[in-house]
Design a protein around this motif. Structure first.
Motif, PDB file in Angstrom:
ATOM      1  N   LYS A 254       0.107   3.106   3.209  1.00 44.72           N
ATOM      2  CA  LYS A 254      -0.034   1.682   2.883  1.00 44.72           C
ATOM      3  C   LYS A 254      -1.165   0.988   3.649  1.00 44.72           C
ATOM      4  O   LYS A 254      -1.423  -0.188   3.417  1.00 44.72           O
ATOM      5  CB  LYS A 254       1.281   0.949   3.180  1.00 44.72           C
ATOM      6  CG  LYS A 254       2.398   1.283   2.223  1.00 44.72           C
ATOM      7  CD  LYS A 254       3.570   0.331   2.408  1.00 44.72           C
ATOM      8  CE  LYS A 254       4.588   0.511   1.305  1.00 44.72           C
ATOM      9  NZ  LYS A 254       5.654  -0.517   1.358  1.00 44.72           N
TER      10      LYS A 254
ATOM     11  N   GLY B 216      -1.588  -6.512  -4.161  1.00 40.24           N
ATOM     12  CA  GLY B 216      -0.495  -6.380  -3.202  1.00 40.24           C
ATOM     13  C   GLY B 216      -0.879  -6.360  -1.738  1.00 40.24           C
ATOM     14  O   GLY B 216      -0.268  -5.618  -0.952  1.00 40.24           O
TER      15      GLY B 216
ATOM     16  N   SER C 247      -0.535  -7.454   1.889  1.00 36.32           N
ATOM     17  CA  SER C 247       0.516  -8.136   2.648  1.00 36.32           C
ATOM     18  C   SER C 247       0.041  -8.580   4.019  1.00 36.32           C
ATOM     19  O   SER C 247       0.608  -9.495   4.601  1.00 36.32           O
ATOM     20  CB  SER C 247       1.742  -7.228   2.795  1.00 36.32           C
ATOM     21  OG  SER C 247       1.405  -6.035   3.501  1.00 36.32           O
TER      22      SER C 247
ATOM     23  N   GLU D 189       1.478  -3.752  -0.034  1.00 34.47           N
ATOM     24  CA  GLU D 189       2.887  -3.614  -0.377  1.00 34.47           C
ATOM     25  C   GLU D 189       3.155  -2.250  -1.010  1.00 34.47           C
ATOM     26  O   GLU D 189       4.248  -1.704  -0.882  1.00 34.47           O
ATOM     27  CB  GLU D 189       3.306  -4.728  -1.326  1.00 34.47           C
ATOM     28  CG  GLU D 189       3.195  -6.125  -0.711  1.00 34.47           C
ATOM     29  CD  GLU D 189       3.470  -7.222  -1.718  1.00 34.47           C
ATOM     30  OE1 GLU D 189       3.734  -6.879  -2.904  1.00 34.47           O
ATOM     31  OE2 GLU D 189       3.424  -8.399  -1.340  1.00 34.47           O
TER      32      GLU D 189
END
Length: 208
Positions: A87, A112, A114, A130
């Motif tokens: 990630k 996505g 984060s 994410e």
């Protein structure tokens, strides 16, 4: 003689007859449930329960702090940090490039993002997603090139020891943030208490 794997919120255990076989499995760095899934997090039974107990203890401390109206509670960093792999995207060689966290968020908008760890002037940046960082990276490439603020870079998805160190540092900084916040709250409360105490003695008048 067990090992545990974690993907999302799923945990499973396997018991081995020989300790050597269990140690070999724990030492495995790349193991996937399916070819498309992220690498599994593998650890021994003792490490798993130790990490789980530390996480439960920290959650209880946070709840206790809220119930006690801000009483100082020390946030501890677990010895083994659980995380989902794949990630984190690392962008290096940013010296001399006029860019910012906002530029990075704009580039990956809708993919996505984060969290972005970067300050102007830093030689490298870390972007947490994410979902899969590799998938997000492929979606923003132009002619197989990654362009940030008009400059071509060669980002990589963290794995192995470097990925683990990132998550440990992130957990440490999070704990330090809450600990400093608690210390400030305690200090402000103490100052307020002393001020009320002095006021309680009332005014002093000079005798003529």
């Amino acid at each position: 003689k067990q090992w545990y794997q974690r993907r999302v919120a799923i945990t499973a255990g396997i018991e081995f007859v020989e300790q050597a076989d269990a140690d070999k499995m724990v030492a495995t760095k790349e193991l996937k449930f399916t070819p498309e899934s992220d690498n599994l997090l593998i650890m021994s039974r003792n490490d798993y329960f130790k990490s789980k107990n530390q996480n439960v203890k920290q959650e209880k401390n946070v709840k206790r702090e809220a119930q006690m109206g801000g009483t100082e509670v020390k946030h501890e960093v677990p010895e083994h940090v659980e995380y989902e792999k794949g990630k984190i995207l690392k962008i290096s060689e940013l010296e001399g490039i006029e860019t910012s966290r906002e530029d990075m968020k704009t580039l990956f908008e809708g993919h996505g993002v984060s969290w972005v760890t970067f300050n102007k002037g830093d030689p490298e940046a870390y972007i947490r997603f994410e979902g899969s960082a590799q998938e997000a990276l492929e979606k923003v490439r132009v002619d197989e090139k990654f362009i940030l603020s008009g400059k071509e870079s060669s980002p990589v998805v963290l794995d192995g020891t470097e990925e683990e160190e990132y998550w440990k540092k992130s957990a440490y900084e999070k704990a330090e943030f809450f600990n400093k916040k608690n210390r400030k709250r305690k200090f402000d409360g103490a100052r307020g208490g002393r001020g009320r105490g002095r006021g309680g003695r009332g005014k002093r008048y000079r005798r003529d």
